[in-house]
Design a protein around this motif. Structure first.
Motif, PDB file in Angstrom:
ATOM      1  N   SER A 177       0.775  -1.099  -0.185  1.00  0.00           N
ATOM      2  CA  SER A 177       0.160  -0.033   0.004  1.00  0.00           C
ATOM      3  C   SER A 177       0.743   1.162   0.201  1.00  0.00           C
ATOM      4  N   LYS A 178       2.010   1.218   0.596  1.00  0.00           N
ATOM      5  CA  LYS A 178       2.887   2.391   0.783  1.00  0.00           C
ATOM      6  C   LYS A 178       3.472   2.711  -0.715  1.00  0.00           C
ATOM      7  N   TYR A 180       1.884   1.686  -3.562  1.00  0.00           N
ATOM      8  CA  TYR A 180       0.934   2.063  -4.306  1.00  0.00           C
ATOM      9  C   TYR A 180       0.417   3.588  -4.343  1.00  0.00           C
ATOM     10  N   ASP A 181       0.457   3.918  -2.997  1.00  0.00           N
ATOM     11  CA  ASP A 181       0.156   5.236  -2.710  1.00  0.00           C
ATOM     12  C   ASP A 181       1.129   6.252  -3.322  1.00  0.00           C
ATOM     13  N   ALA A 182       2.592   5.901  -3.547  1.00  0.00           N
ATOM     14  CA  ALA A 182       3.532   6.843  -4.051  1.00  0.00           C
ATOM     15  C   ALA A 182       3.362   6.937  -5.410  1.00  0.00           C
ATOM     16  N   LEU A 205      -5.777  -3.179  -3.660  1.00  0.00           N
ATOM     17  CA  LEU A 205      -5.284  -1.895  -3.395  1.00  0.00           C
ATOM     18  C   LEU A 205      -5.588  -1.108  -4.458  1.00  0.00           C
ATOM     19  N   LYS A 226      -1.560   0.871 -11.934  1.00  0.00           N
ATOM     20  CA  LYS A 226      -2.444   1.925 -10.876  1.00  0.00           C
ATOM     21  C   LYS A 226      -3.522   2.505 -11.856  1.00  0.00           C
TER      22      LYS A 226
END
Length: 227
Positions: A177-178, A180-182, A205, A226
């Motif tokens: 998740s970390k 993915y968020d970036a 995610l 993504k």
């Protein structure tokens, strides 16, 4: 770490390392060079470029600098395609010069032999500091874990950690998740791993997940976009 590492030769003639503590290799026995080309260049950078022909520079985040093979091949790719790359890589256990100076990647393909000196330069460059390595390749490598590193926005992620059976914490959903968020919208995540749980977590995610043909000796690999 040094005494736990042994240089091995894989089936395509390229070197990898065997970690005696983890009882795991850094690359596939069936060919380190071919594996990196297949997973990270063909289904990574080539695919990204096909979908984003005008987006430059390409920002790449790599989990696991390791032998430097992926970074070096990316430098070659950037120079050959004349596309600027900003490359960020993490490695909690850097190799000693005794080990990396023996790696033979620059001798595997005559067509890119003239890029051989860059492999040593990537290893010798200062850690935790960005550097212009070549005309089209800028890099920052950090001695850091995925848990601790501060991530920059990334267009492409090379997830090249040890297998989930050896380092399950790196493949856990919170760290995915970390990452993915970036990532930027439309970003590409590519890995040699084809584990079912990984695919389910990536889908949860928000990735559009693809199961693709694997490199030599491996049936499948995983890629995510993504949304």
């Amino acid at each position: 770490m040094k005494e736990q590492l042994k240089i091995i030769t894989t089936e395509d003639g390229s070197h990898s390392l065997y970690h005696e503590g983890l009882k795991e290799t850094y690359h596939s026995f069936h060919g380190a060079f071919k594996e990196s080309i297949h997973v990270f260049m063909l289904y990574g950078l080539d695919s990204w470029l096909m979908n984003n022909p005008k987006k430059k520079p390409i920002r790449i985040f790599e989990v696991g600098f390791g032998t430097g093979l992926n970074a070096w091949l990316t430098l070659v790719w950037a120079e050959q395609n004349q596309i600027p790359v900003l490359y960020h890589s993490i490695e909690p256990f850097p190799l000693s010069e005794e080990i990396y100076s023996q790696l033979n990647y620059g001798d595997i393909d005559d067509a890119i032999f003239h890029y051989k000196p860059y492999l040593q330069r990537l290893h010798k460059m200062e850690w935790n500091k960005g550097e212009v390595v070549s005309e089209y390749f800028n890099m920052k490598k950090e001695i850091a874990t995925l848990e601790d590193v501060i991530l920059y926005p990334s267009d492409v992620v090379f997830f090249d950690a040890f297998a989930p059976s050896k380092q399950p914490e790196l493949w856990a959903k919170p760290l995915l998740s970390k990452v993915y968020d970036a990532m930027t919208p439309g970003g590409l995540f590519t890995t040699y791993c084809a584990q079912g749980q990984l695919k389910r977590d990536l889908k949860d995610l928000g990735f559009e997940v693809e199961t693709l043909p694997g490199p030599p000796g491996k049936k499948e690999m995983t890629r995510g976009w993504k949304k």
